[in-house]
Design an enzyme around this catalytic site. Structure first.
Site, PDB file in Angstrom:
ATOM      1  N   THR A 188       0.837  -1.193   0.000  1.00  0.00           N
ATOM      2  CA  THR A 188       0.000   0.000   0.000  1.00  0.00           C
ATOM      3  C   THR A 188       0.872   1.243   0.000  1.00  0.00           C
ATOM      4  O   THR A 188       1.906   1.268   0.650  1.00  0.00           O
ATOM      5  CB  THR A 188      -0.843   0.009   1.287  1.00  0.00           C
ATOM      6  OG1 THR A 188      -1.792  -1.034   1.185  1.00  0.00           O
ATOM      7  CG2 THR A 188      -1.539   1.325   1.526  1.00  0.00           C
ATOM      8  N   ARG A 216     -14.669  -6.362   2.856  1.00  0.00           N
ATOM      9  CA  ARG A 216     -13.665  -6.037   3.883  1.00  0.00           C
ATOM     10  C   ARG A 216     -13.002  -4.679   3.564  1.00  0.00           C
ATOM     11  O   ARG A 216     -12.629  -4.390   2.444  1.00  0.00           O
ATOM     12  CB  ARG A 216     -12.614  -7.140   3.925  1.00  0.00           C
ATOM     13  CG  ARG A 216     -11.507  -6.940   4.985  1.00  0.00           C
ATOM     14  CD  ARG A 216     -10.293  -6.247   4.423  1.00  0.00           C
ATOM     15  NE  ARG A 216      -9.203  -6.150   5.399  1.00  0.00           N
ATOM     16  CZ  ARG A 216      -8.117  -5.411   5.215  1.00  0.00           C
ATOM     17  NH1 ARG A 216      -7.965  -4.703   4.105  1.00  0.00           N
ATOM     18  NH2 ARG A 216      -7.183  -5.363   6.121  1.00  0.00           N
ATOM     19  N   GLY A 240       0.415  -2.284   6.041  1.00  0.00           N
ATOM     20  CA  GLY A 240       0.480  -3.576   6.728  1.00  0.00           C
ATOM     21  C   GLY A 240      -0.911  -4.040   7.130  1.00  0.00           C
ATOM     22  O   GLY A 240      -1.906  -3.662   6.511  1.00  0.00           O
TER      23      GLY A 240
HETATM   24  C1  SD4 Z   1      -5.044  -3.019   4.448  1.00  0.00           C
HETATM   25  N1  SD4 Z   1      -3.188  -1.724   5.190  1.00  0.00           N
HETATM   26  O1  SD4 Z   1      -5.982  -3.027   3.663  1.00  0.00           O
HETATM   27  C2  SD4 Z   1      -3.780  -2.323   4.035  1.00  0.00           C
HETATM   28  C3  SD4 Z   1      -2.913  -3.301   3.350  1.00  0.00           C
HETATM   29  C4  SD4 Z   1      -1.532  -2.830   3.150  1.00  0.00           C
HETATM   30  O2  SD4 Z   1       0.443  -2.909   2.177  1.00  0.00           O
HETATM   31  O3  SD4 Z   1      -1.047  -1.918   3.753  1.00  0.00           O
HETATM   32  N2  SD4 Z   1      -0.795  -3.401   2.328  1.00  0.00           N
HETATM   33  O4  SD4 Z   1      -5.069  -3.583   5.542  1.00  0.00           O
END
Ligand code: SD4
Length: 328
Positions: A188, A216, A240
């Site tokens: 992300t 989700r 994350g």
């Molecule tokens: C999430 N924080 O949808 C995001 C995923 C993510 O790097 O950060 N991926 O939970």
């Protein structure tokens, strides 16, 4: 004659020393020497190694963009990058095979906008700005957000690329849901920018966890979790495992810790400690934070090694490996 500075382009020497859109060398008339322009203090930083995106934001800032515009310009590079499997077009779908995107933006005035579970639109951070600017609301979900996008000229696009569809079909054979640590499943982009006025804004955009449940939504579009800005103090962004970041309202917590006097680095570490101390299974997931304060100091911290941030400062774009809770 008093010391006066002339832009060389218009000086009698007639030599143009253009050093970029906003930086021009000048001449000191008394000494007849070239005065180099002051380095602008603009800063862009983002999660992971997205150098192109971060450079795009840095260059936008150098040429006078607001912090918000620069952040949206920067993250748009990754939203359009079909090789990135967790942001924008080319993102991995949910368990039903639909790519759904989440994003938010927050500006220096404390205004913010967010969209969640949006299909068919690539540039969802820009769409979050439309929610912020053109509606009375902060967050729009699904079809409502998509309809707003079309009303504002966004193109309808199929976000599921051939490659993502192929990976999804392979995943269906086992349908095993395992959030993977680090870049394989977490990339992300959260971006924080400081513009030429010293104002701070940010954007965060994602397709969320690969093969997530239908409907989700993670932390990325949640103001305070995936992103938070207080222009008097600083800003923070997260990447994350969204569920863990939301439980601690991670980005808000970091900004509040900076307000109490912690440096961006210390604030990221203390905020991460909350997650670490409340979870028995931190081996199973990654979380990473980035932060900037009003003085332009920055920091980042993650649970597992492997995370780095990009930082654009003084015209240079640098990858900075992050300190981690675990050492290997
Ligand atoms: C999430 N924080 O949808 C995001 C995923 C993510 O790097 O950060 N991926 O939970």
């Amino acid at each position: 004659m008093n010391r006066r500075r002339f832009i060389l382009q218009s000086s009698k020497a007639g030599v143009a020393l253009s050093l970029g859109a906003t930086l021009m060398a000048c001449i000191d008339q008394n000494t007849d020497t070239v005065v180099q322009p002051k380095k602008s203090k603009v800063i862009a930083l983002c999660t992971w190694g997205f150098s192109e995106a971060n450079a795009a934001a840095g260059k936008a800032l150098e040429s006078g963009s607001t912090a918000l515009e620069a952040a949206i310009t920067g993250v748009a590079v990754e939203e359009a990058n079909i090789k990135n499997s967790t942001v924008g077009k080319g993102g991995a779908p949910d368990r039903e095979g639909n790519v759904t995107l989440d994003a938010c933006v927050m500006d220096a005035n404390g205004d913010c906008g967010a969209v969640v579970c949006v299909q068919n639109i690539t540039h969802v951070a820009a769409l979050a700005k439309v929610v912020m600017k053109e509606t009375e609301h902060v967050m729009l979900a699904g079809e409502g957000a998509e309809e707003l996008a079309y009303r504002h000229g966004f193109q309808k696009e199929n976000l599921l690329t051939e490659k993502a569809a192929e990976d999804y079909r392979a995943w269906l054979k086992t349908s095993k849901y395992e959030p993977i640590i680090n870049i394989e499943n977490h990339d992300t982009i959260g971006m924080l920018c400081m513009d030429q006025h010293g104002d701070i804004a940010g954007a965060c955009t994602t397709s969320g966890l690969s093969y997530k449940m239908k409907g989700r939504v993670g932390d990325s579009p949640i103001i305070g979790a995936g992103l938070f800005i207080d222009n008097e103090v600083g800003g923070a962004a997260a990447t994350g495992m969204g569920e863990e970041i939301m439980k601690q309202v991670g980005s808000f917590l970091i900004v509040e810790l900076m307000r109490q006097g912690k440096s961006p680095q210390e604030a990221c570490e203390v905020a991460m400690q909350r997650i670490v101390s409340k979870n028995k299974d931190i081996n199973k997931f990654q979380v990473a934070y980035i932060a900037i304060n009003k003085a332009g100091a920055t920091g980042s911290y993650c649970i597992h090694p492997g995370f780095s941030r990009m930082e654009y400062r003084n015209g240079k774009n640098t990858r900075i490996p992050s300190a981690a809770h675990f050492t290997n």
